[in-house]
Scaffold this active site. Structure first.
Site, PDB file in Angstrom:
ATOM      1  N   CYS A   1      -0.054  -0.086   0.097  1.00 53.54           N
ATOM      2  CA  CYS A   1      -0.744   0.814  -0.829  1.00 53.54           C
ATOM      3  C   CYS A   1      -0.340   0.470  -2.262  1.00 53.54           C
ATOM      4  O   CYS A   1      -1.062   0.792  -3.197  1.00 53.54           O
ATOM      5  CB  CYS A   1      -0.427   2.256  -0.492  1.00 53.54           C
ATOM      6  SG  CYS A   1       1.305   2.569  -0.542  1.00 53.54           S
TER       7      CYS A   1
ATOM      8  N   GLU B   1      -0.230  10.540   0.677  1.00 57.35           N
ATOM      9  CA  GLU B   1      -0.127   9.342  -0.143  1.00 57.35           C
ATOM     10  C   GLU B   1      -1.237   8.434   0.346  1.00 57.35           C
ATOM     11  O   GLU B   1      -1.277   8.088   1.522  1.00 57.35           O
ATOM     12  CB  GLU B   1       1.275   8.749   0.045  1.00 57.35           C
ATOM     13  CG  GLU B   1       1.639   7.766  -1.025  1.00 57.35           C
ATOM     14  CD  GLU B   1       1.282   6.371  -0.621  1.00 57.35           C
ATOM     15  OE1 GLU B   1       0.270   5.872  -1.134  1.00 57.35           O
ATOM     16  OE2 GLU B   1       1.983   5.795   0.204  1.00 57.35           O
TER      17      GLU B   1
END
Ligand code: UN1
Length: 493
Positions: free
Chosen positions: A280, A246
């Site tokens: 993120c 990720e």
């Protein structure tokens, strides 16, 4: 904290003798702990401990493994406040967010405890009535987990808990910035009686050694695209190694012409500034319909200027420092670059140097208006800080085009009252996490988490992580006294 590695159920010194420090980013004079710079021998020891524990661990029932996790959750819950304060001191996010990080971690442990009593396979009919077929999941072995500093508690638990519940064992390599929090996790796992070798931690800059170690079967990574891409390259050279990464985003909050502006501004502030923009899933692009642009901008800028920046342990502080000196320099470079690329600066932000800020890495928000432009770097690259572009658009087609005009595809939020327009965003934008009338942040552990394009491969979070840390087997049993083949083939000798 006199930090050590955690290997085979014991806190042990590193072999190299080298150490690194973890300091408070709100006051860099405050040393929180020192930790070993692990050597190849330390990594090998941790992987062999995990390998040694694997057979015994995988043979326990899932329910028994879940009971260890239940005990782990109970202990964590008792000391939640103390752990939250450590999280906040180590990574600099506000205490409310420190608590949310710990809550999210505990949610993951609880979610996983729930899954161990749920079905985890399928019964599938065979073409031959005398045959039964089953889909059964098997663990993969030793999982290497490499985690970032911005969720120092929740993200390691996202990766650890499903992995061990399914029967794998783990070696965790946490960020150097938040080594104390990682060792807290080890302390509680130890107290919960999780057997030696099931969870191991090595500190330092040794992630590459774990990734290429021949005995790690799975690599789970949450962090930057640069590192994740390198991990994927290494993993591709090993047969039998899986990875899920990720790797960030260039997320956007979309404000359509019919938006409830109260929701829009609130969602934008949360998306842009929680964790000082260092998630993120943070939004560094606000894509706003020209019809509501002026009013949205006015309100967004007004609140931005009122945001309280300071010691993250103060209950009323909204934004703490960014993580380190390098982060302040990177953000300042992007602020400068925005000017060069023709930004209309609405709030001029940067490093705060007053007396009360000078011992920490405090940055104030930088907000600008800029038309989308395919060659602009600031509108395409991840900044990871309080750096926000407001991009005007004219209609839904342009909105989708602007949203998709990045190499990333993680979080997308749309503010609208119109379900048809929301559907257009849902269907045509590229993302892993979509939100309506909500911020781009705030993922929940039982949902899939991850993105497309440069944001990631695989979904390294609970409800989808299972596909990475187990493999599905087809198990077919014949109850007849002859062999009948599904394709109608019968052979008589
Ligand atoms: C991350 O920054 O890597 O969606 C994850 C959220 C978080 C996850 C962020 N819970 O806000």
């Amino acid at each position: 904290m006199d930090g050590k590695n955690y290997i085979n159920g014991a806190f042990v010194n590193g072999n190299s003798g080298g150490r690194f420090e973890s300091r408070n980013p709100a006051n860099f004079d405050e040393l929180l702990g020192t930790f070993p710079l692990s050597s190849e021998k330390d990594v090998n020891d941790a992987v062999s401990a995990a390998q040694g524990a694997y057979d015994g661990w995988r043979r326990l029932s899932r329910i028994k493994r879940g009971e260890y996790l239940d005990e782990f959750a109970q202990l964590l819950k008792k000391d939640k406040e103390e752990i939250s304060r450590l999280v906040t001191m180590e990574c600099g996010k506000g205490i409310m967010e420190g608590r949310a990080d710990v809550t999210e971690g505990i949610h993951m442990v609880q979610y996983v405890c729930g899954t161990v009593r749920m079905p985890h396979g399928d019964v599938i009919d065979s073409e031959i009535p005398e045959k039964d077929a089953f889909l059964r999941r098997k663990p993969k072995g030793v999982v290497a987990a490499i985690t970032p500093w911005n969720f120092p508690f929740a993200i390691p638990l996202w990766l650890l808990c499903p992995s061990i519940a399914e029967g794998n064992t783990v070696v965790l390599k946490p960020s150097r910035e938040t080594a104390c929090t990682a060792n807290k996790i080890a302390e509680y796992a130890h107290k919960a009686g999780i057997p030696p070798g099931v969870i191991n931690i090595v500190h330092g800059s040794c992630g590459d050694l774990l990734v290429k170690h021949p005995d790690t079967q799975v690599v789970l990574f949450v962090g930057s695209n640069d590192v994740g891409s390198e991990i994927k390259r290494v993993v591709a050279g090993h047969h039998n190694k899986m990875c899920a990464c990720e790797m960030g985003g260039k997320n956007a909050l979309i404000v359509l012409d019919d938006a409830n502006l109260e929701i829009a501004v609130n969602a934008a502030i949360i998306s842009a500034y929680k964790t000082s923009g260092q998630r993120c899933t943070s939004a560094s692009r606000l894509i706003v319909h020209e019809k509501v642009l002026r009013e949205f901008e006015r309100r967004f800028v007004e609140i931005t200027k009122r945001i309280k920046i300071g010691n993250p342990l103060d209950e009323d502080v909204f934004m703490g420092p960014v993580i380190n000196q390098a982060a302040t320099e990177k953000i300042a470079r992007y602020n400068e670059l925005a000017r060069k690329e023709g930004a209309d600066v609405l709030v001029d932000g940067g490093r705060l140097t007053d007396e009360k800020y000078k011992k920490g890495y405090f940055m104030s928000p930088f907000v600008y208006r800029m038309n989308n432009n395919p060659t602009s770097r600031v509108l395409h690259e991840e900044v990871f800080g309080p750096h926000v572009a407001i991009i005007p658009v004219k209609n839904i087609e342009e909105t989708v085009k602007v949203y998709n005009d990045t190499d990333y595809g993680l979080a997308c939020a749309v503010i609208t009252e119109d379900f048809r327009k929301a559907k257009a965003i849902r269907d045509d934008c590229e993302y892993g996490l979509g939100y309506v009338n909500l911020p781009t942040i705030g993922a929940e552990v039982h949902l899939p988490f991850g993105g497309v394009k440069k944001s990631g491969t695989g979904m390294p979070s609970a409800s989808t992580l299972i596909d990475v840390i187990t493999h599905r087997t087809a198990w077919t049993v014949n109850h007849a006294l002859e062999i009948k083949m599904a394709q109608g083939l019968t052979i008589k000798w």
